[in-house]
Design an enzyme around this catalytic site. Sequence first.
Site, PDB file in Angstrom:
ATOM      1  N   SER A 149      -2.945  -2.810  -8.126  1.00 47.89           N
ATOM      2  CA  SER A 149      -2.027  -3.106  -9.222  1.00 47.89           C
ATOM      3  C   SER A 149      -2.571  -4.295  -9.995  1.00 47.89           C
ATOM      4  O   SER A 149      -3.262  -5.154  -9.441  1.00 47.89           O
ATOM      5  CB  SER A 149      -0.630  -3.438  -8.691  1.00 47.89           C
ATOM      6  OG  SER A 149       0.213  -3.913  -9.735  1.00 47.89           O
ATOM      7  N   TYR A 162       4.548  -8.535  -3.054  1.00 50.61           N
ATOM      8  CA  TYR A 162       3.909  -7.425  -3.766  1.00 50.61           C
ATOM      9  C   TYR A 162       2.543  -7.839  -4.299  1.00 50.61           C
ATOM     10  O   TYR A 162       1.558  -7.107  -4.147  1.00 50.61           O
ATOM     11  CB  TYR A 162       4.801  -6.945  -4.899  1.00 50.61           C
ATOM     12  CG  TYR A 162       4.285  -5.694  -5.578  1.00 50.61           C
ATOM     13  CD1 TYR A 162       4.317  -4.468  -4.915  1.00 50.61           C
ATOM     14  CD2 TYR A 162       3.753  -5.738  -6.871  1.00 50.61           C
ATOM     15  CE1 TYR A 162       3.837  -3.316  -5.529  1.00 50.61           C
ATOM     16  CE2 TYR A 162       3.274  -4.588  -7.479  1.00 50.61           C
ATOM     17  CZ  TYR A 162       3.313  -3.388  -6.806  1.00 50.61           C
ATOM     18  OH  TYR A 162       2.830  -2.245  -7.398  1.00 50.61           O
TER      19      TYR A 162
END
Length: 266
Positions: A149, A162
């Site tokens: 990501s 995350y």
Amino acid sequence: MTQSDGNGLRVFLTGASSGIGMAIARAYAAQGAVLGLVARRGAELEALRQGLPGAHRHRLYPLDVTDHVALQAAADDFIDALGGADVVIANAGISQGTLTEFREDLAAFERIMAVNVTATFATFTPFVAHMKAWPEASRRRCRLVGIGSVAGIRGLPGAGAYSASKAAVISYCESLRVELRDTGIRVVTIAPGYIDTPMTRVNPYRMPFLMAPERFAERALQAIADGRSYRVIPWQMGLVAKLLRMAPNWLYDAVFARAPHKPRNL
């Protein structure tokens, strides 16, 4: 291998029941690939399969990717049934806002790392030795794909778990890529920006360059087919990622200290 070579590919995909995973599954099935689809929600997996071309050919594995015994069994079944996998995509991932000051967020942090990082290792493990035993020409068709990501480029406030997990995926895939360089097996890291999925729809802030999952899948499949070592999708977020990497800490901190946080409880 070009994007049109999907016909005959054997693809093992985690996190297949929604979002990016579902879009990737549909794109590969449209090309004629045979799929092994992994996700926790069996009913959603079955609904996905029924909507795919050649539905009867695809194999379903309803399981939690943190159950490594079940994941190994699913991989073994796919290998036994189809003779192996050409493309393995560790896509399963979760996101939740976390703050270190809250002790109760530790469980969320551990869960995010287990699903996003450890399960990536566990997804690849059953296939690597099998792929390495193939003739060189067959190995050069193989792809191990990790989904990182843009959030893994720099740490985002309120998203420590995350961001850390996706940074770990990027670094892990880089290590694996170097390890396997001489085998012909390609390790591909895909770093999505903002993709319109259930995971991002809860974000209470503007998401620049938001992309439909179908468009993302099209570009991801091409990057996988090309054997690209690292690809940010969409390309505009790739430019943002480069700027973030180059920004000095004092500038990055000043800009992002006031950035909105992802909700803690999803």
